[in-house]
Scaffold this motif. Structure first.
Motif, PDB file in Angstrom:
ATOM      1  N   TYR A 239      11.448  62.339  63.992  1.00 38.72           N
ATOM      2  CA  TYR A 239      11.302  61.909  65.377  1.00 38.72           C
ATOM      3  C   TYR A 239      10.721  60.501  65.466  1.00 38.72           C
ATOM      4  O   TYR A 239      11.091  59.726  66.351  1.00 38.72           O
ATOM      5  CB  TYR A 239      10.428  62.900  66.156  1.00 38.72           C
ATOM      6  CG  TYR A 239      10.567  62.750  67.644  1.00 38.72           C
ATOM      7  CD1 TYR A 239      11.729  63.155  68.283  1.00 38.72           C
ATOM      8  CD2 TYR A 239       9.563  62.181  68.405  1.00 38.72           C
ATOM      9  CE1 TYR A 239      11.877  63.014  69.642  1.00 38.72           C
ATOM     10  CE2 TYR A 239       9.697  62.032  69.767  1.00 38.72           C
ATOM     11  CZ  TYR A 239      10.863  62.449  70.388  1.00 38.72           C
ATOM     12  OH  TYR A 239      11.011  62.303  71.735  1.00 38.72           O
ATOM     13  N   ASP A 240       9.808  60.182  64.574  1.00 40.51           N
ATOM     14  CA  ASP A 240       9.287  58.811  64.523  1.00 40.51           C
ATOM     15  C   ASP A 240      10.431  57.820  64.316  1.00 40.51           C
ATOM     16  O   ASP A 240      10.503  56.784  64.985  1.00 40.51           O
ATOM     17  CB  ASP A 240       8.286  58.668  63.366  1.00 40.51           C
ATOM     18  CG  ASP A 240       7.014  59.474  63.590  1.00 40.51           C
ATOM     19  OD1 ASP A 240       6.691  59.754  64.765  1.00 40.51           O
ATOM     20  OD2 ASP A 240       6.364  59.832  62.596  1.00 40.51           O
TER      21      ASP A 240
ATOM     22  N   HIS B 253      13.553  58.290  64.991  1.00 41.09           N
ATOM     23  CA  HIS B 253      14.341  58.332  66.215  1.00 41.09           C
ATOM     24  C   HIS B 253      13.788  57.367  67.260  1.00 41.09           C
ATOM     25  O   HIS B 253      14.521  56.550  67.821  1.00 41.09           O
ATOM     26  CB  HIS B 253      14.340  59.769  66.744  1.00 41.09           C
ATOM     27  CG  HIS B 253      14.811  59.936  68.149  1.00 41.09           C
ATOM     28  ND1 HIS B 253      16.122  59.802  68.521  1.00 41.09           N
ATOM     29  CD2 HIS B 253      14.127  60.208  69.289  1.00 41.09           C
ATOM     30  CE1 HIS B 253      16.235  59.990  69.823  1.00 41.09           C
ATOM     31  NE2 HIS B 253      15.039  60.243  70.320  1.00 41.09           N
ATOM     32  N   ARG B 254      12.471  57.449  67.518  1.00 42.23           N
ATOM     33  CA  ARG B 254      11.870  56.568  68.507  1.00 42.23           C
ATOM     34  C   ARG B 254      11.981  55.105  68.103  1.00 42.23           C
ATOM     35  O   ARG B 254      12.275  54.227  68.918  1.00 42.23           O
ATOM     36  CB  ARG B 254      10.392  56.933  68.700  1.00 42.23           C
ATOM     37  CG  ARG B 254      10.196  58.018  69.743  1.00 42.23           C
ATOM     38  CD  ARG B 254       8.732  58.313  69.892  1.00 42.23           C
ATOM     39  NE  ARG B 254       8.111  58.530  68.573  1.00 42.23           N
ATOM     40  CZ  ARG B 254       6.842  58.850  68.409  1.00 42.23           C
ATOM     41  NH1 ARG B 254       6.053  58.981  69.442  1.00 42.23           N
ATOM     42  NH2 ARG B 254       6.349  59.045  67.194  1.00 42.23           N
ATOM     43  N   LEU B 255      11.748  54.850  66.825  1.00 45.53           N
ATOM     44  CA  LEU B 255      11.830  53.474  66.335  1.00 45.53           C
ATOM     45  C   LEU B 255      13.222  52.898  66.574  1.00 45.53           C
ATOM     46  O   LEU B 255      13.378  51.750  67.001  1.00 45.53           O
ATOM     47  CB  LEU B 255      11.500  53.450  64.842  1.00 45.53           C
ATOM     48  CG  LEU B 255      11.049  52.104  64.300  1.00 45.53           C
ATOM     49  CD1 LEU B 255       9.657  51.789  64.805  1.00 45.53           C
ATOM     50  CD2 LEU B 255      11.067  52.118  62.786  1.00 45.53           C
TER      51      LEU B 255
ATOM     52  N   ILE C  55      15.318  53.737  68.809  1.00 45.43           N
ATOM     53  CA  ILE C  55      15.548  53.531  70.237  1.00 45.43           C
ATOM     54  C   ILE C  55      14.867  52.245  70.697  1.00 45.43           C
ATOM     55  O   ILE C  55      15.433  51.455  71.452  1.00 45.43           O
ATOM     56  CB  ILE C  55      15.000  54.731  71.042  1.00 45.43           C
ATOM     57  CG1 ILE C  55      15.954  55.919  70.936  1.00 45.43           C
ATOM     58  CG2 ILE C  55      14.824  54.362  72.505  1.00 45.43           C
ATOM     59  CD1 ILE C  55      15.517  57.116  71.749  1.00 45.43           C
ATOM     60  N   GLN C  56      13.642  52.043  70.213  1.00 42.63           N
ATOM     61  CA  GLN C  56      12.833  50.955  70.764  1.00 42.63           C
ATOM     62  C   GLN C  56      13.162  49.584  70.187  1.00 42.63           C
ATOM     63  O   GLN C  56      13.162  48.598  70.913  1.00 42.63           O
ATOM     64  CB  GLN C  56      11.344  51.266  70.537  1.00 42.63           C
ATOM     65  CG  GLN C  56      10.839  52.409  71.403  1.00 42.63           C
ATOM     66  CD  GLN C  56       9.522  52.961  70.916  1.00 42.63           C
ATOM     67  OE1 GLN C  56       8.936  52.420  69.972  1.00 42.63           O
ATOM     68  NE2 GLN C  56       9.064  54.033  71.524  1.00 42.63           N
ATOM     69  N   THR C  57      13.389  49.493  68.894  1.00 42.30           N
ATOM     70  CA  THR C  57      13.525  48.177  68.291  1.00 42.30           C
ATOM     71  C   THR C  57      14.990  47.774  68.171  1.00 42.30           C
ATOM     72  O   THR C  57      15.852  48.608  67.901  1.00 42.30           O
ATOM     73  CB  THR C  57      12.906  48.152  66.884  1.00 42.30           C
ATOM     74  OG1 THR C  57      13.793  48.793  65.986  1.00 42.30           O
ATOM     75  CG2 THR C  57      11.577  48.850  66.876  1.00 42.30           C
TER      76      THR C  57
ATOM     77  N   SER D  56      20.478  56.528  67.047  1.00 40.61           N
ATOM     78  CA  SER D  56      19.206  57.224  67.078  1.00 40.61           C
ATOM     79  C   SER D  56      19.400  58.719  67.225  1.00 40.61           C
ATOM     80  O   SER D  56      18.455  59.442  67.473  1.00 40.61           O
ATOM     81  CB  SER D  56      18.373  56.708  68.244  1.00 40.61           C
ATOM     82  OG  SER D  56      19.074  56.934  69.454  1.00 40.61           O
TER      83      SER D  56
ATOM     84  N   ARG E  32       4.796  68.925  62.191  1.00 42.38           N
ATOM     85  CA  ARG E  32       5.766  67.855  62.040  1.00 42.38           C
ATOM     86  C   ARG E  32       6.139  67.745  60.572  1.00 42.38           C
ATOM     87  O   ARG E  32       5.293  67.814  59.693  1.00 42.38           O
ATOM     88  CB  ARG E  32       5.168  66.520  62.498  1.00 42.38           C
ATOM     89  CG  ARG E  32       4.698  66.509  63.930  1.00 42.38           C
ATOM     90  CD  ARG E  32       3.854  65.275  64.213  1.00 42.38           C
ATOM     91  NE  ARG E  32       4.627  64.039  64.118  1.00 42.38           N
ATOM     92  CZ  ARG E  32       4.325  63.022  63.320  1.00 42.38           C
ATOM     93  NH1 ARG E  32       3.286  63.085  62.526  1.00 42.38           N
ATOM     94  NH2 ARG E  32       5.053  61.944  63.299  1.00 42.38           N
TER      95      ARG E  32
END
Lengths: 185, 185
Positions: free
Chosen positions: B25-26, B28-30, B32-34, B41, B72
DNA sequence: TATCCCATGTAACGAGTTACATGATTCT
DNA sequence: AGAATCATGTAACTCGTTACATGGGATA
C-alpha cells in the motif's frame, strides 16, 4: 461511442492500411525499416492483430494469388475500419496519454494526412499544448516539494520537465507550419 | 550474469525498498502521489510483483502487527535483491532501451544515489549520450529519405529528433552538475 | 545440395489492467 | 449509522514476447 477499443498497434495498422493494401509481412518490413512509431515487428504481434481487426470487421483479408506462387494474405480497410480510424484521430490528447502513451499521441498526429482538415489538426495540437502546460505546472510544484531529495532524483525530474518544454516548442512550430500551408494555398 | 530478468516495475520496487521498508500500500500511494516513474498504481500489478520478488528471494516479507490492528505486510531488500539492483543500475543504456523503454533508462538514473559512485553515474550518462548521438544520426538519414512524405509525417519525425536533442542537452547539464559536486567536495 | 530469405502463421508464457472482494478504522 | 479510506489481495482477460514450425524460391 467507442472510446478506445483498440490497442495502439491496431490503430497503427488501420492507419497503414488506410494508405495502401498490405500483407502482414509488408507491415513487418515497414516496422523494421522505419523509425516512425517503433512497434514490435514480431509476427507474433502483427498477425494476431490483423486477425482481430478482421474479426471485428474493420479490415477484410483477401488471398492474392496473382503476383507470386505462394498466396499473400492482403488486408484492406472496410468502411467501418475507416470510420474507427477517423474517430480515433479526432480524440484529443488526454493527461493519461501524455504521461503513459506518448507513442499513441504522436502516431495519431502522423496519420491525419488526407483524413483531418488542417484546422482540425491545429485544434488537436492546441489541445495537446494545453495538456502539456497543465502537466508542467504540476511537475513544477513537484519539483518545489523535492528539496530534500538527492541530486539524481531532482535531475530525473528535470529530465521530464525539459522534455515537456521541448514538446511545447515543437507544437508551436508545427502549428505555425500548418498555418503557413493554410495561408499559402 | 542476469541481464534483465526482472520487469521495470520490479526493479522500481527494488529501488524503493532499498531506501526504506515498504508495504504494498505504501508503494501504491507513492505511485499515485509522485510523478517520478509513472507506473500503474493498481494493486493488481503491485502485489503480484512483490510476491514474485519474494519468491525469487530478492525481498523478504514480514507481518508488522505492532503499529495497527490490521497487520501490514512489509517488504525489505535481501542481500540478493541489493546485488540484483546494483547489477541493473550498472547496465549501460542500449539502443533498445532508448527507443522502447526510456522509462527504465531514467528510472535507473534516479535510483543511483548512495549505490553508484559519481564517476560511475557520469560514465552511465556518457554511454547514454553516445546512444542518443548514434540514434540521432539514423533519424537524420531517415528524415532525408522522407522527402515524399506528408507534412505531418515529417513533423512527427521532427518531434522525435527534437526530443533526443533535448536529451543531449540534459545529459550535458547533468554531467556538469555531478562534476561540480565532485570538485566541490 | 545446402542455406538463406520470403511469407505465413501457432503455442506457451508472462505481465499488466480492470474489476471484484473483504474487513477494519476513521470521518461526518 | 453510514460513508469513505486504509490495506490487502484474487480472478478473468487481453495483449505482447519469444520461440517454434512450415514450406517455397533464390543464392552459394
Amino acid at each position: 461511442m467507442p472510446e478506445t477499443l483498440l490497442t495502439t498497434l491496431e490503430y497503427a495498422l488501420l492507419g497503414l492500411l488506410a494508405r495502401k493494401v498490405m500483407s502482414g509481412y509488408d507491415v513487418h518490413r515497414l516496422f523494421i525499416q522505419t523509425p516512425l512509431a517503433h512497434f514490435s515487428s514480431s509476427p507474433g504481434s502483427i498477425y494476431p492483430a490483423l486477425k482481430r481487426l478482421a474479426r471485428r470487421g474493420l479490415v477484410t483479408d483477401t488471398l492474392d494469388r496473382s503476383t507470386e506462387a505462394r498466396p499473400r494474405r492482403v488486408y484492406s480497410l472496410t468502411e467501418a475500419g475507416s470510420a474507427a480510424l477517423d474517430a480515433w484521430l479526432r480524440q484529443p490528447v488526454t493527461r493519461e496519454e501524455l504521461v503513459r502513451n506518448q507513442q499513441a499521441m504522436i502516431l495519431r498526429f502522423s496519420l491525419v494526412e488526407g483524413r483531418l482538415a488542417p484546422e482540425e489538426v491545429i485544434a488537436y495540437l492546441e489541445g495537446y499544448r494545453r495538456e502539456v502546460v497543465s502537466y508542467l505546472a504540476e511537475l513544477g510544484t513537484a519539483r518545489d516539494r523535492m528539496a530534500g531529495s538527492s541530486l539524481y532524483e531532482r535531475l530525473a525530474l528535470e529530465h521530464g520537465i525539459q522534455a515537456y518544454e521541448g514538446q511545447i516548442r515543437w507544437i508551436d512550430r508545427a502549428i505555425s507550419q500548418i498555418g503557413e500551408r493554410l495561408g499559402g494555398e
